[in-house]
Design an enzyme around this catalytic site. Structure first.
Site, mmCIF file in Angstrom:
data_model
loop_
_atom_site.group_PDB
_atom_site.id
_atom_site.type_symbol
_atom_site.label_atom_id
_atom_site.label_comp_id
_atom_site.label_asym_id
_atom_site.label_seq_id
_atom_site.Cartn_x
_atom_site.Cartn_y
_atom_site.Cartn_z
ATOM 1 N N MET A 235 -48.858 -7.339 -11.995
ATOM 2 C CA MET A 235 -48.026 -6.407 -12.284
ATOM 3 C C MET A 235 -46.908 -6.720 -13.447
ATOM 4 O O MET A 235 -45.943 -5.993 -13.286
ATOM 5 C CB MET A 235 -47.200 -5.953 -11.016
ATOM 6 C CG MET A 235 -48.291 -5.368 -9.764
ATOM 7 S SD MET A 235 -47.610 -4.373 -8.504
ATOM 8 C CE MET A 235 -46.483 -5.231 -7.927
ATOM 9 N N GLY A 236 -47.620 -7.431 -14.255
ATOM 10 C CA GLY A 236 -46.424 -7.977 -15.277
ATOM 11 C C GLY A 236 -45.252 -9.035 -14.836
ATOM 12 O O GLY A 236 -45.357 -9.547 -13.912
ATOM 13 N N ALA A 237 -44.329 -9.271 -15.683
ATOM 14 C CA ALA A 237 -43.196 -10.049 -15.630
ATOM 15 C C ALA A 237 -43.679 -11.482 -15.484
ATOM 16 O O ALA A 237 -43.751 -11.931 -14.245
ATOM 17 C CB ALA A 237 -42.145 -9.807 -14.213
ATOM 18 N N GLN B 64 -48.569 0.862 -4.175
ATOM 19 C CA GLN B 64 -48.321 -0.222 -3.052
ATOM 20 C C GLN B 64 -47.009 -0.593 -2.591
ATOM 21 O O GLN B 64 -46.692 -1.422 -2.071
ATOM 22 C CB GLN B 64 -49.095 -1.531 -3.738
ATOM 23 C CG GLN B 64 -48.323 -2.032 -4.758
ATOM 24 C CD GLN B 64 -49.253 -3.275 -5.352
ATOM 25 O OE1 GLN B 64 -50.282 -3.002 -5.977
ATOM 26 N NE2 GLN B 64 -48.704 -4.743 -5.004
ATOM 27 N N HIS C 271 -48.773 -17.043 -13.326
ATOM 28 C CA HIS C 271 -49.861 -16.105 -13.848
ATOM 29 C C HIS C 271 -50.734 -16.819 -15.020
ATOM 30 O O HIS C 271 -51.743 -16.678 -15.037
ATOM 31 C CB HIS C 271 -49.364 -14.844 -14.510
ATOM 32 C CG HIS C 271 -48.592 -14.062 -13.567
ATOM 33 N ND1 HIS C 271 -47.159 -13.754 -13.692
ATOM 34 C CD2 HIS C 271 -49.020 -13.154 -12.625
ATOM 35 C CE1 HIS C 271 -46.726 -13.005 -12.789
ATOM 36 N NE2 HIS C 271 -48.088 -12.399 -12.071
ATOM 37 N N SER D 195 -42.769 -16.310 -8.703
ATOM 38 C CA SER D 195 -42.954 -15.025 -8.252
ATOM 39 C C SER D 195 -42.079 -14.135 -9.549
ATOM 40 O O SER D 195 -41.098 -14.771 -9.801
ATOM 41 C CB SER D 195 -42.434 -14.580 -6.880
ATOM 42 O OG SER D 195 -41.933 -13.309 -6.727
#
Ligand code: PAF
Length: 299
Positions: A47-49, A78, A54, A204
């Site tokens: 979901m990016g960021a 979601q 990642h 996160s």
């Protein structure tokens, strides 16, 4: 609509071998060509960021595939809480820069909501069974139907051979395996270890909303999980759960939503330990209004 800065970045990306797609059709045409050349395609849905967590998934995908696709899409279905959705960081420009700095060769898929959902931004309902009723399922109504909906769509569009997920969202990882069993989509689901900051905090996208000092305080979560691991097997599991919950209640910064010790395959909360089974401990806690989750293998 593309913003001017994105157009500039698109130009930059072309200079390296990073390709950005924002529409299904051109992406699907490119994927078809690759599939016809028997290329193994690995997908990392995000979901990016983007952060180091990642990047570690992308590195693993690169080890295991010929072509790697990173999807960047903040999936509205979601989120059970509209303010959480509004506050979710959207940093496409920075994400693209980070990918360009770290990788020479990638396909990035960053569609609009309309491209993915058309007129109807709704979730499909899945029979995930008991898995979906524990922890995240209990506290985030409809969350896993939303995750299942977007992943089914992404798997259909991208047609990956493998998809990579971090174990930080351990329950999500089990749900995705169940999704594959339900839909029969031909994707191998690969779980990767939790990526942590040096101080132990699980990486996160939501950490971006915490100051450095707050992030340091939030390391209480991992410290407490490690303590649960040390004590696991030395005392009754329900007493251990109670002890950890009390520890959370005796500190001021984090508000505990749940602490669970559960069987690792079914996520059914443990009431006693059976020797041949694997267990994990799970936490969800709020740091101000930022919801953090983490977990640890206990045996
Ligand atoms: O873990 C996430 O970031 C999301 O749940 C996912 C898998 C990208 C689906 O939107």
């Amino acid at each position: 609509m593309q913003f001017p800065s994105i157009i500039l970045i698109l130009h930059e990306l072309k200079k390296s071998n990073l390709q950005l797609y924002q529409e299904n059709q051109p992406l699907q045409a490119a994927m078809l060509k690759l599939k016809n050349n028997a290329q193994i395609v690995g997908l990392i849905p995000t979901m990016g960021a983007l952060h180091e967590g990642h990047l570690s998934l992308i590195r693993e995908a690169k080890r295991q595939s010929d072509v790697v696709v990173v999807s960047i899409f903040v999936n509205p279905t979601q989120f059970n809480n509209s303010s959480d959705l509004d506050k979710y960081p959207r940093t496409l420009e920075e994400d693209l820069k980070l990918l360009k700095q770290n990788f020479k060769d990638l396909i990035i898929f960053s569609p609009t909501i309309n491209e993915v959902y058309g007129e109807s931004i709704t979730s499909e309902k899945f029979e995930f069974g008991k898995l979906a009723h524990q922890m995240e399922g209990k506290y985030r109504d409809g969350h896993f139907d939303g995750v299942g909906t977007i992943l089914k769509k992404l798997f259909t569009i991208v047609q990956p051979d493998k998809a990579f997920f971090g174990e930080k969202d351990y329950q999500q990882l089990l749900i995705v395996k169940k999704l594959i069993a339900l839909t029969g989509q031909n994707v191998e689901i690969i779980g990767c270890p939790i990526s942590r900051e040096e101080n132990g905090l699980a990486r996160s996208s939501r950490n971006k909303r915490l100051s450095e000092e707050e992030q340091e305080k939030a390391t209480f979560i991992f410290k407490t999980l490690k303590e649960a691991k040390e004590k696991f097997g030395t005392k009754n599991v329900l007493l251990l759960k109670q002890e950890i919950e009390e520890k959370f209640n005796h500190q001021a910064f984090l508000e505990l939503e749940y602490f669970e010790i559960s069987e690792a395959d079914t996520l059914i909360p443990a009431t006693q330990i059976e020797e041949h089974k694997k267990y994990r401990a799970f936490v969800a806690a709020y740091a101000n209004d930022v919801r953090l989750i983490d977990n640890i293998a206990l045996n």
